[in-house]
Design an enzyme around this catalytic site. Structure first.
Site, short mmCIF file in Angstrom:
data_model
loop_
_atom_site.label_atom_id
_atom_site.label_comp_id
_atom_site.label_asym_id
_atom_site.label_seq_id
_atom_site.Cartn_x
_atom_site.Cartn_y
_atom_site.Cartn_z
N ASP A 1 39.58 39.69 34.81
CA ASP A 1 40.66 38.85 35.33
C ASP A 1 41.61 38.62 34.16
O ASP A 1 41.24 38.78 33.00
CB ASP A 1 40.12 37.53 35.90
C1 BGC Z 1 44.02 35.50 39.01
C2 BGC Z 1 43.79 36.84 39.66
C3 BGC Z 1 45.06 37.64 39.63
C4 BGC Z 1 45.53 37.79 38.20
C5 BGC Z 1 46.81 38.57 38.04
C6 BGC Z 1 44.64 35.64 37.63
O1 BGC Z 1 45.02 34.40 37.11
O2 BGC Z 1 42.82 34.78 38.93
O3 BGC Z 1 43.35 36.66 40.98
O4 BGC Z 1 44.85 38.88 40.25
O5 BGC Z 1 45.76 36.49 37.65
O6 BGC Z 1 47.89 37.89 38.55
#
Ligand code: BGC
Length: 741
Positions: A263
């Site tokens: 993530d």
């Molecule tokens: C989120 C993800 C997301 C990623 C990119 C993160 O903060 O938890 O779900 O895909 O950011 O935007």
């Protein structure tokens, strides 16, 4: 003849020469694994290090020297997010990145229709293809553990079986377009408030029976090409480089051959990342990473620090080669796949899909005296109340926020559909008047300065004159109201909603409450409100979908994918005091023990004999259905066998509609505690008035199995099992008993 042979020989020789000059890694006639080996053997250490971490907010490099293009990811999961700048979260300001906003995944789950999940994945895949995105960051299948969960709206509810059946076709549909799914957030990301701090302590049984099945199904049945590690910790190790989660469960036990993507900012340690199964690092905010710094990405945990450890001899390229192999496999499945279909952006078909999913996902929770659908002869003056009637819901909520090409607001949809009636509007209350999110502004100004007393008085005055009042409220994707990064602070409806509803009820009881949210909420006035509709965050076609259900053009058929608790004390996580709340201000690690174990959702209310406001699987229709007696092909099943049950379902009402037949299993005796019942099969069926159809539901021994913590595996105990069949988890009139030999 001689001439012919000569030219045939010549053609053959040229083809052979050509084949010889095409390197194996580019030779499409060769198996992918062989091409991967060849590509790997040609890559330098620098090239290998480069492909395992980001080069911008959402992209990672290919191998330019060898002709592998860059890999582009994007959120996910409800539409293709607008482009941001190379190094920043700010919008890039493109004019060609508006999209169709599909309904949130809670709504998709509420359709209980796997075919629509397939359609969702295919449609999204086409939008992604058009925008040149190779990996969509979604779908999310974290389990709805508490209704305060800020991102529940992005997930598929509380039940592992329902989420599993819905995620598989979504992944398959998306990947059929040559776009990778990135199933997230693996795993145990059930607390949004402290997602970076929580160390989850959970029994193996709850882990395997409740929190992992949807991920496992996405990997093993859906064939997901990538998965996103979660921010939180498990066994005191971050999930983006967690030895048990990634190396053991995902890669070894489940045989996952895809890419583990961190993530954004979820990677915290180079050596753990090297050893514990992370393949591709994104979004890190390491020391060297300042906005726009040219060397920022070199400082990623899996960039120069990794190369240094190899150069120093602490690691060989063994782990690196394994990561690169997986990344190359992803390249061959996406960027290097020359046989992808065409992409389409904002096509009529995509809007039709978004509308259909929205209409099938809307849940009619309550409908006393058949107030709905509105009788158009008698309903000439309609009052719409509530900020959510005029607020764009595709904007906000975190990374799933979109730049929708169009979003029909509920008020506009109602005005259009009820054009023959007089439709008036009163704001009723003011929420968080956020006018924009991540550079996308909401369509209509929400500016309002009148005090609450005045807003309530206006709604009451107008309600006195109305034949019916439609209150459109709920949550709104602001912080703490169904939004990434935070959980809700309370189970109550926010702002002055309850107060306004109570005031309206005093002058006009013909009130329909339409709730927009991804979560349940306390509804203290429920006994006084005759009709309640759960309308989720449903994207581009929201207004049209809601109006079509209120008018009866569409007969509602959605079913709740979670238990709608009367109060938080009915939810296992809260009743056992194992949800940490919203009070911490430091960044220390918090141990969060899931004391409720396997008793999540209806498993908890069943276990404690509690009656929720609306049960899991509940949803009414404008017609009525009868589920008849079940017949089965056998009374005894072997561990390898299957049993098929046939139940007749009849539409006993006056309009056509769909019903979802649900099958639950109750273990009659067991060595371990078992839930009162568990969903193990379902089937949605569309019936004309008076029509009867036989629905076949098939189960195998997996439907009666539990996770045996001593044997570390699934166990199907021989014995007697009861099958309960009906139309909601609290409405299961048909029973059948069988034995597992
Ligand atoms: C989120 C993800 C997301 C990623 C990119 C993160 O903060 O938890 O779900 O895909 O950011 O935007």
């Amino acid at each position: 003849m001689k001439k012919f042979i000569m030219s045939a020989l010549l053609i053959g020789a040229t083809a052979a020469a050509q084949a010889q000059s095409t390197p194996v890694y580019l030779d499409e006639s060769k198996p992918i694994e062989q091409r991967i080996d060849d590509a790997l053997s040609r890559m330098t250490l620098e090239e290998k290090i480069a492909v395992i971490h980001a080069q911008s907010k959402f992209s990672s490099p290919g191998v330019k020297r060898l002709g592998f293009p860059d890999l582009w990811t994007d959120d996910g999961p409800h539409g293709v997010r607008p482009d941001v700048l190379w190094d920043e979260w700010e919008q890039a300001g493109q004019t060609n990145d508006s999209c169709v906003a599909f309904p949130a995944l809670t709504c998709l789950a509420a359709t209980w229709n796997p075919q629509l999940a397939r359609l969702y994945g295919e449609s999204l895949g086409e939008e992604a293809l058009y925008r040149n995105k190779n990996v969509m960051l979604g779908p999310g299948v974290n389990i709805y553990r508490t209704p305060l969960g800020g991102r529940n709206f992005e997930y598929m509810g509380e039940d592992p079986w329902l989420a599993s059946r819905m995620v598989v076709p979504y992944v398959q549909g998306l990947q059929s377009k040559g776009v990778a799914a990135c199933v997230k957030h693996y795993a145990l990301n059930n607390d949004e408030e402290y997602r970076h701090q929580v160390n989850v302590i959970v029994s193996d049984r709850a882990l395997h029976e409740i929190y992992l099945p949807a991920f496992k199904a996405a990997v093993q049945e859906g064939g997901a090409w990538s998965i996103m590690g979660a921010y939180n910790l498990y066994q005191n190790q971050h999930n983006c480089h967690n030895a048990t989660m990634l190396n053991k469960i995902l890669k070894k036990d489940w045989g996952f051959d895809g890419v583990v993507i961190s993530d954004w900012g979820g990677c915290h340690d180079t050596e753990e990342a090297i050893k514990n199964g992370l393949d591709l690092e994104f979004g890190s905010w390491t020391d060297g990473l300042t906005m726009g710094a040219t060397n920022a990405y070199d400082n990623y945990y899996m960039a120069l620090p990794y190369k240094k450890l190899i150069k120093e001899g602490k690691y060989t390229t063994k782990e690196l080669d394994e990561k690169v192999r997986r990344v190359l496999r992803l390249f061959y499945r996406t960027t290097m796949n020359r046989h992808k279909p065409y992409g389409f952006l904002c096509s009529d078909n995509h809007y039709a899909a978004a509308l259909k999913i929205a209409q099938e996902g809307i849940v009619l929770l309550k409908n006393d005296k058949n107030l709905l659908p509105f009788d158009l002869q008698k309903t000439k003056k309609i009052l719409v109340v509530g900020e959510n009637a005029i607020k764009m819901m595709t904007v906000g909520g975190g990374s799933s926020s979109l730049k929708a090409q169009k979003e029909i607001l509920p008020l506009d949809g109602i005005k259009a559909r009820f054009a023959d009636a007089e439709v008036d509007y009163a704001r009723g209350y003011v929420g968080d008047t956020i006018q924009s999110y991540n550079g996308v502004t909401v369509g209509r100004s929400l500016y309002e300065t009148r005090p609450q007393a005045e807003l309530t008085a206006e709604a009451v005055e107008k309600a006195k004159q109305a034949d019916a009042v439609i209150f459109i409220g709920g949550l709104n994707k602001s912080d703490h109201q169904d939004c990434e990064g935070h959980d809700r602070k309370s189970y109550d409806l926010p702002y002055a909603q309850n107060e306004v509803i109570e005031a309206i009820l005093k002058v006009n009881p013909r009130l329909v409450y339409v709730n927009i949210s991804g979560n349940g909420a306390a509804l203290p006035w429920i006994n006084k409100v005759p009709a309640v509709v759960q309308a989720w965050f449903i994207g581009s076609e929201a207004g049209e979908a809601i109006a079509s259900v209120l008018a009866g053009d569409v007969n509602p058929s959605g079913k709740l994918p979670f238990t709608w608790y009367a109060s938080l004390s009915q939810c296992g996580a809260h009743a056992t005091g194992s949800y940490p709340g919203n009070w911490r201000e430091d960044y220390k690690i918090i141990d969060e023990e899931y004391k409720e174990g396997i008793y999540v959702g209806y498993r908890y209310t069943d276990h404690k004999g509690l009656k929720p406001l609306f049960a899991f699987g509940h949803g009414l229709s404008y017609t009525t259905f009868k589920v008849g007696k079940a017949t089965a092909d056998k009374q005894e099943m072997t561990a390898e066998g299957k049993i098929s049950l046939v139940v007749p379902v009849t539409n006993t009402g006056k309009v056509a509609g769909s019903e979802t037949v649900q099958l639950y299993i109750a273990a009659k005796q067991s060595k371990v505690d078992r839930p009162v019942k568990e969903l193990k099969a379902f089937q949605k069926v569309y019936l004309q008035p008076g029509e009867t159809r036989n629905v076949t539901l098939t189960i195998g021994a997996d439907a009666v199995s539990y996770y045996d913590e001593t044997a570390n595996g699934w166990c199907a105990e021989p014995g007697t099992y009861e099958v309960l069949i009906g139309t909601a988890s609290d409405k299961l009139p048909t029973k059948y008993t069988f034995k597992l030999k």
